[in-house]
Design an enzyme around this catalytic site. Structure first.
Site, PDB file in Angstrom:
ATOM      1  N   TRP A 121     102.905 -46.879   1.743  1.00 22.87           N
ATOM      2  CA  TRP A 121     103.354 -48.071   2.488  1.00 22.87           C
ATOM      3  C   TRP A 121     102.196 -48.730   3.246  1.00 22.87           C
ATOM      4  CZ3 TRP A 121     107.736 -50.869   4.069  1.00 22.87           C
ATOM      5  CH2 TRP A 121     107.587 -51.591   5.266  1.00 22.87           C
TER       6      TRP A 121
ATOM      7  N   ASP B 251     100.924 -54.706   8.433  1.00 23.75           N
ATOM      8  CA  ASP B 251      99.901 -55.641   8.941  1.00 23.75           C
ATOM      9  C   ASP B 251      98.457 -55.343   8.529  1.00 23.75           C
ATOM     10  OD1 ASP B 251     102.217 -55.777  10.427  1.00 23.75           O
ATOM     11  OD2 ASP B 251     101.229 -55.666  12.368  1.00 23.75           O
TER      12      ASP B 251
ATOM     13  N   PHE C 284      98.753 -48.168  15.844  1.00 26.39           N
ATOM     14  CA  PHE C 284      99.370 -49.456  15.537  1.00 26.39           C
ATOM     15  C   PHE C 284      98.297 -50.533  15.343  1.00 26.39           C
ATOM     16  CE2 PHE C 284     104.123 -49.291  16.975  1.00 26.39           C
ATOM     17  CZ  PHE C 284     104.349 -48.249  16.100  1.00 26.39           C
TER      18      PHE C 284
ATOM     19  N   GLU D 199     104.742 -60.700  18.161  1.00 31.82           N
ATOM     20  CA  GLU D 199     103.800 -59.651  17.764  1.00 31.82           C
ATOM     21  C   GLU D 199     102.495 -60.275  17.264  1.00 31.82           C
ATOM     22  OE1 GLU D 199     106.638 -56.106  16.163  1.00 31.82           O
ATOM     23  OE2 GLU D 199     106.232 -57.624  14.670  1.00 31.82           O
TER      24      GLU D 199
ATOM     25  N   TRP E  53     110.050 -58.378   7.637  1.00 34.02           N
ATOM     26  CA  TRP E  53     110.730 -57.195   8.188  1.00 34.02           C
ATOM     27  C   TRP E  53     112.225 -57.185   7.866  1.00 34.02           C
ATOM     28  CZ3 TRP E  53     108.427 -52.967   9.072  1.00 34.02           C
ATOM     29  CH2 TRP E  53     107.144 -52.916   9.620  1.00 34.02           C
TER      30      TRP E  53
HETATM   31  C1  FRU Z   1     104.001 -56.008  13.246  1.00 33.08           C
HETATM   32  C2  FRU Z   1     104.066 -54.659  13.923  1.00 33.08           C
HETATM   33  C3  FRU Z   1     103.103 -54.607  15.080  1.00 33.08           C
HETATM   34  C4  FRU Z   1     102.837 -53.143  15.239  1.00 33.08           C
HETATM   35  C5  FRU Z   1     102.861 -52.671  13.801  1.00 33.08           C
HETATM   36  C6  FRU Z   1     103.408 -51.294  13.611  1.00 33.08           C
HETATM   37  O1  FRU Z   1     104.421 -56.008  11.938  1.00 33.08           O
HETATM   38  O2  FRU Z   1     105.395 -54.379  14.344  1.00 33.08           O
HETATM   39  O3  FRU Z   1     103.577 -55.232  16.247  1.00 33.08           O
HETATM   40  O4  FRU Z   1     101.614 -52.900  15.868  1.00 33.08           O
HETATM   41  O5  FRU Z   1     103.642 -53.601  13.078  1.00 33.08           O
HETATM   42  O6  FRU Z   1     103.283 -50.868  12.282  1.00 33.08           O
END
Ligand code: FRU
Length: 476
Positions: free
Chosen positions: A19, A22, A78, A201, A283
């Site tokens: 998987w 970002d 993250f 985000e 998402w």
């Molecule tokens: C965006 C997000 C970010 C986070 C990451 C986690 O797609 O939700 O905010 O850092 O993905 O995988």
């Protein structure tokens, strides 16, 4: 993996296995483009988030490298960014000047599994990005559970590092300043503003030249849900940034009018061009769409610029010219009349391709292209005169909720012709209209490589002035 699995992108980056979401930490250094990304080293679903890594010399041919920054079981890695610390302000460099071998510094959000605290951490590399060392301490912790995705850059005018972060639940971006990447001081907040139908985000902030010869700053923030067609989306403002505050000078606009362009990030340390790429997904259904040994891929890299229109300054995205090395022998057509009887333009078994075309409306009410795969699944692209909209309709054999449907974008109302540039890969389509001012990026999952492309018009006639199609080679 064979890299020829049914939905494996052939000219977009995807990892061999597992998987991704970002893009993270993009930078250019010593002739190499580095991309990192949210990566699960152990499966093709979200989890165990770490930074996966790939490099390229041209942003077309990618080589996957070992995981760069690993989840340690307590703190997941993250999203975030990376910089080349030319002055060795961080002191991570091997000598005081740092000039010979400046540290490469990644700034990311550590997500604690227990307690859910999100705070900012550093990791650095002294070997051209091949290995990364975690700096033990948190550099910015305000005790929040939603405080993430630091984008850091050197701001010349105020001679400091700037960090932009998302406060997802507050619909705010926070700006911090630092002289050494380790100590951060709050400068200001931006928001709530623009679209707030979901959490915010992955902020981005950069300066671009205007057509008038001065510059403006672009602040981008992703939104989930609340995007233009449901699920996640990507908005931006054009304005001023003075080293402390960002001030928007116009309303928020959508970066992309499709459903699958999220968390875009640009390369740091790249002179002369501003280039970004994004996770091609949403998402809303990223967990439900067809998956292979891998799950997820990046958009093609796009060069950014500003162009003036009726509402102010628009962000323009154009595919990197480097992609032209993948082109095969083109098919060229011109002055083709279009009517309600669809006109076959091209038939092929090679469904990785690029098309450049110019449509002329004449007296039709709408005109466009139809891609039919295996005689059944369709992707249609329609330009409508009265609404002045461009519409992409996808019908794939996926049960994923929110997947099939039409995605529209409003075009410049006065035009009689429309220029389009289209990139079709095994599981996605990217449409750049009006020279890249209007972009629609969507996943598509055709179950056949038997493709017919035709042109059509409704309630009158239209014509294709020019049509040029290149088969594109796979980069692997
Ligand atoms: C965006 C997000 C970010 C986070 C990451 C986690 O797609 O939700 O905010 O850092 O993905 O995988």
């Amino acid at each position: 993996p064979s890299f020829r699995e049914p939905f494996r992108p052939q000219f977009h980056y995807s990892p061999a296995r597992n998987w991704i979401n970002d893009p993270n930490g993009l930078f250019f250094y010593q002739g190499e483009y580095h991309i990192f990304y949210q990566y699960n080293p152990f499966g093709n679903e979200w989890g165990n988030m770490s930074w996966g890594h790939a490099i390229s010399r041209d942003m077309v041919h990618w080589e996957e490298l070992p995981v760069a920054i690993e989840d340690d079981g307590d703190v997941m890695i993250f999203s975030g960014s990376a910089v080349v610390d030319h002055q060795n302000t961080s002191g991570f460099g091997s000598d005081d000047s740092g000039a010979e071998n400046p540290p490469l510094v990644a700034i990311y959000t550590g997500h604690q599994r227990v307690g859910y605290n999100q705070s900012q951490y550093l990791a650095y590399s002294l070997d051209r990005g091949r290995t990364w060392t975690k700096y033990g301490k948190r550099v910015l912790d305000v005790g929040m559970t939603a405080f993430r995705d630091p984008k850091v850059f050197w701001h010349d005018a105020s001679q400091q590092w700037i960090m932009v972060l998302a406060l997802p639940d507050d619909h705010k971006a926070a700006f911090y300043g630092s002289s050494d990447l380790k100590n951060w001081t709050l400068l200001s907040h931006f928001g709530p503003a623009g679209h707030t139908g979901g959490i915010w985000e992955v902020p981005e902030l950069f300066e671009l030249p205007t057509p008038e010869g001065d510059t403006r700053w672009v602040l981008k923030l992703d939104l989930n849900p609340g995007g233009p067609h449901g699920g996640s989306g990507c908005q931006y403002w054009v304005g001023h940034f003075d080293g402390t505050t960002f001030e928007a000078q116009q309303e928020a606009r959508w970066v992309d009018h499709g459903k699958d362009f999220y968390a875009a990030l640009s390369f740091s340390n790249l002179e002369g061009r501003r280039i970004w790429l994004a996770w091609m997904n949403n998402w809303e259904y990223s967990r439900d769409i067809p998956r292979e040994v891998f799950n997820g891929h990046m958009s093609i890299p796009r060069v950014l610029s500003l162009q003036r229109d009726a509402e102010g300054l628009a962000l323009v995205q154009t595919p990197i010219p480097e992609l032209e090395v993948l082109r095969g022998e083109p098919t060229v057509l011109s002055a083709l009349p279009l009517t309600e009887q669809a006109t076959l333009l091209h038939q092929t078994q090679q469904t990785t391709l690029e098309i450049e075309l110019e449509l002329e409306m004449l007296d039709a009410a709408e005109t466009g292209l139809k891609f039919v795969f295996g005689g059944q699944e369709e992707v249609t692209l329609i330009w409508q005169k009265d609404t002045s909209e461009l519409l992409l309709q996808r019908n794939s054999k996926t049960e994923a909720a929110g997947f099939n449907g039409a995605h529209t974008a409003v075009l410049n109302a006065t035009k009689e012709t429309l220029n389009l540039r289209i990139f079709l890969d095994w599981s996605s389509i990217e449409v750049f209209a009006e020279g890249g001012k209007t972009v629609i990026s969507d996943l598509v999952y055709p179950s056949s490589h038997d493709l017919k492309i035709s042109g059509l018009a409704q309630s009158g006639s239209a014509q294709i002035r020019h049509f040029k199609l290149w088969p594109l080679r796979a980069y692997r």
